[in-house]
Scaffold this active site. Structure first.
Site, PDB file in Angstrom:
ATOM      1  N   ASN A  46       0.838  -1.208   0.000  1.00  0.00           N
ATOM      2  CA  ASN A  46       0.000   0.000   0.000  1.00  0.00           C
ATOM      3  C   ASN A  46       0.869   1.253   0.000  1.00  0.00           C
ATOM      4  O   ASN A  46       1.717   1.351  -0.896  1.00  0.00           O
ATOM      5  CB  ASN A  46      -1.147  -0.054   1.015  1.00  0.00           C
ATOM      6  CG  ASN A  46      -0.799  -0.271   2.448  1.00  0.00           C
ATOM      7  OD1 ASN A  46      -0.169  -1.252   2.811  1.00  0.00           O
ATOM      8  ND2 ASN A  46      -1.215   0.629   3.299  1.00  0.00           N
ATOM      9  N   ASP A  47       0.682   2.169   0.906  1.00  0.00           N
ATOM     10  CA  ASP A  47       1.250   3.519   0.763  1.00  0.00           C
ATOM     11  C   ASP A  47       2.740   3.578   0.410  1.00  0.00           C
ATOM     12  O   ASP A  47       3.539   2.849   0.998  1.00  0.00           O
ATOM     13  CB  ASP A  47       1.127   4.286   2.086  1.00  0.00           C
ATOM     14  CG  ASP A  47      -0.210   4.155   2.744  1.00  0.00           C
ATOM     15  OD1 ASP A  47      -1.125   3.588   2.149  1.00  0.00           O
ATOM     16  OD2 ASP A  47      -0.328   4.612   3.896  1.00  0.00           O
ATOM     17  N   SER A 107       2.827   3.920   8.032  1.00  0.00           N
ATOM     18  CA  SER A 107       3.424   4.886   7.101  1.00  0.00           C
ATOM     19  C   SER A 107       4.212   5.994   7.768  1.00  0.00           C
ATOM     20  O   SER A 107       3.966   6.366   8.914  1.00  0.00           O
ATOM     21  CB  SER A 107       2.323   5.497   6.234  1.00  0.00           C
ATOM     22  OG  SER A 107       1.929   4.553   5.281  1.00  0.00           O
ATOM     23  N   GLU A 222      -5.758  10.774   6.472  1.00  0.00           N
ATOM     24  CA  GLU A 222      -4.549   9.951   6.485  1.00  0.00           C
ATOM     25  C   GLU A 222      -3.467  10.610   5.627  1.00  0.00           C
ATOM     26  O   GLU A 222      -3.755  11.434   4.759  1.00  0.00           O
ATOM     27  CB  GLU A 222      -4.857   8.551   5.939  1.00  0.00           C
ATOM     28  CG  GLU A 222      -5.816   7.779   6.834  1.00  0.00           C
ATOM     29  CD  GLU A 222      -5.948   6.301   6.452  1.00  0.00           C
ATOM     30  OE1 GLU A 222      -5.871   5.453   7.340  1.00  0.00           O
ATOM     31  OE2 GLU A 222      -6.135   6.009   5.259  1.00  0.00           O
TER      32      GLU A 222
HETATM   33  C1  FRU Z   1      -3.271   4.545   4.472  1.00  0.00           C
HETATM   34  C2  FRU Z   1      -2.948   3.830   5.777  1.00  0.00           C
HETATM   35  C3  FRU Z   1      -2.144   4.730   6.701  1.00  0.00           C
HETATM   36  C4  FRU Z   1      -1.426   3.729   7.567  1.00  0.00           C
HETATM   37  C5  FRU Z   1      -1.123   2.633   6.590  1.00  0.00           C
HETATM   38  C6  FRU Z   1      -1.123   1.253   7.169  1.00  0.00           C
HETATM   39  O1  FRU Z   1      -3.540   3.666   3.435  1.00  0.00           O
HETATM   40  O2  FRU Z   1      -4.133   3.398   6.402  1.00  0.00           O
HETATM   41  O3  FRU Z   1      -2.918   5.655   7.408  1.00  0.00           O
HETATM   42  O4  FRU Z   1      -0.259   4.251   8.126  1.00  0.00           O
HETATM   43  O5  FRU Z   1      -2.099   2.709   5.577  1.00  0.00           O
HETATM   44  O6  FRU Z   1      -0.672   0.326   6.232  1.00  0.00           O
END
Ligand code: FRU
Length: 490
Positions: A46-47, A107, A222
């Protein structure tokens, strides 16, 4: 497949070599592996995190759950590049292996300090009652690429007034001090961003909440980011809980920005309207960095939380977007693929056509991984556009509707479906009788830059490998079109 909590919190270190080999084999058999995008070897990406330039290289980390296509216990995975185009996998950067981050290394961002790369991230921890306790931690990478965590969090607690949804520090330096924005939820369940400062990346002081003109805009913000371009401030964040409105906010969660200069003394920001960064189906949690030559570069997650995707059944999910240079022009952000991406260009082909209420194809204009720039001039056509990844059954359609002055991206027939309660068409307004589409197509994605980056549509698509046709069309009258296409790696 339903994942139990126990499975989601299983660590990579706790599975056998043969289990991992089986997973890699499953992923390797997926027809939708990308050819030039950053993607996970297995499991879920993800991020983007820690995007920075250090020791002569770009570093780009990402959130990673190695064991399957679900949001399990998160690691930071490290990739690096000399040119923003060719990325090398550099292995795991941060493991969720201590009280600092027992339930996930969430993140965060990177900044060079004392000749080292400081990574500031959220340690997600939970107690026996499964109550979340976010901690903000530091890990430091040296020139050898060795990463060591500081033994104690630099921000231990959530300040009063906010819930345990408190994460994603993004750091910058201004007038000799470090600042970090952190995404937060107020105890009244609305989203916001808070500001911390530090003289040395170790001692952090809560400065206060950033006072915006959006006090009730979703329930959580986020991945905030704050930076300036030529002295103009930009606050980027990913709000959750915004209802669709017109052509906007149709994805499960949003990502966008406001333009305005943040006053760190008063934590106030006098800003304009919130604009979505991307008009496509799959874009979230972007992060920016400043390149050595001063360009501001953005990378996003080409995916969204809580959605299922066809690659789930192949043991992996998601990829990152291509890096985009962002600039401010006429009060809006423009986003253009970084110029280094021209290095991907292979065989070039050109075509032009006068279209009159018809669909045309050109000899050998086809492909599953390519860049294409196509300009249309409308005479009296009602609409015009391009179809890509075409076969008898499949097509992905990009239309400029001159009557309604809108661009549409339609993935209704793009192949295997992603979660479709959120619709299969995305649109935005666009005026004029000329339109230019610049496309980057990979095995399972499309990044569409409209009118030199005035709008971007980023989307996963899951066509079959044989759907490789490209068609150009005009409806209800005449339009001319000029196209140039380059193969990428084919
Ligand atoms: C955004 C999020 C962040 C968090 C991360 C966890 O997609 O929810 O807020 O740090 O992904 O993987």
């Amino acid at each position: 497949m339903q994942w139990t909590t126990e499975q989601r919190y299983t660590r990579l270190e706790d599975i056998s070599k043969s289990e991992l080999a089986a997973l890699k084999k499953q992923v390797g058999g997926s027809p939708w592996r990308q050819t030039y995008h950053i993607q996970p070897e297995t499991g879920l990406l993800n991020d983007p995190n820690g995007f920075s330039f250090y020791n002569g290289e770009y570093h780009l980390f990402y959130q990673w759950f190695p064991l399957g296509p679900v949001h399990g216990i998160k690691y930071w995975y490290h990739t690096k590049s000399k040119d923003l185009v060719h990325w090398e996998n550099a292995g795991i950067a941060i493991r969720p292996d201590s009280d600092l981050d027992s339930h996930g290394a969430y993140s965060g961002s990177g900044i060079v300090h004392n000749d080292q790369l400081y990574l500031m991230y959220t340690g997600n921890t939970r107690d026996e009652q499964w109550v979340r306790h976010p901690k903000q931690n530091i890990a430091i990478m040296d020139k050898q690429g060795i990463i060591q965590k500081k033994q104690k969090p630099v921000i231990h607690e959530v300040p009063p007034g906010y819930t345990d949804h408190f994460r994603d520090p993004k750091v910058w330096k201004e007038n000799g001090l470090f600042y970090a924005v952190i995404g937060a939820q107020r105890t009244n369940l609305t989203g916001c961003v808070v500001l911390y400062s530090s003289p040395d990346m170790e001692t952090w002081t809560f400065e206060g909440e950033i006072k915006t003109a959006l006090p009730r805009f979703g329930y959580m913000w986020e991945c905030p980011d704050y930076f300036t371009i030529d002295g103009q401030g930009v606050l980027v964040f990913s709000p959750q809980g915004i209802a669709p409105k017109g052509d906007c906010y149709h994805n499960i969660y949003q990502s966008g920005y406001v333009l305005g200069n943040l006053d760190v003394e008063t934590q106030s920001i006098d800003h304009g309207a919130f604009f979505e960064l991307d008009r496509g189906f799959d874009f979230y949690a972007p992060q920016t960095m400043e390149a050595p030559d001063g360009r501001r570069i953005l990378v996003g997650w080409m995916g969204l939380p809580e959605m299922s995707y066809p690659t789930d059944s192949h043991g992996w999910a998601h990829c990152l977007t291509l890096p985009r240079e962002i600039t401010i022009e006429n009060g809006r952000l423009m986003q253009r693929p970084v110029r280094e991406l021209e290095r991907l260009r292979g065989v070039q082909m050109e075509a032009s056509a006068d279209l009159c209420d018809e669909v045309q194809t050109f000899d050998s204009f086809s492909g599953t991984a390519f860049e294409m720039i196509c300009s249309f001039e409308l005479e009296d056509a009602d609409s015009c556009g391009i179809e890509i990844r075409v076969s008898e059954e499949e097509k992905t359609v990009i239309t400029y509707d001159a009557l309604k002055q809108k661009v549409h991206l339609d993935r209704t027939y793009s192949g295997a479906l992603t979660d479709s309660p959120y619709g299969t068409v995305r649109s935005c307004s666009l005026a004029g009788d000329k339109v230019t589409f610049r496309l980057f197509v990979d095995s399972s994605s499309l990044e569409l830059f409209v009118n030199d980056g005035a709008e971007v549509f980023t989307s996963r698509i899951f066509p079959s490998k044989d759907s490789a046709g490209i068609r150009f069309f005009a409806k209800g009258g005449r339009a001319t079109c000029q196209a140039v296409k380059w193969t990428i790696g084919e």
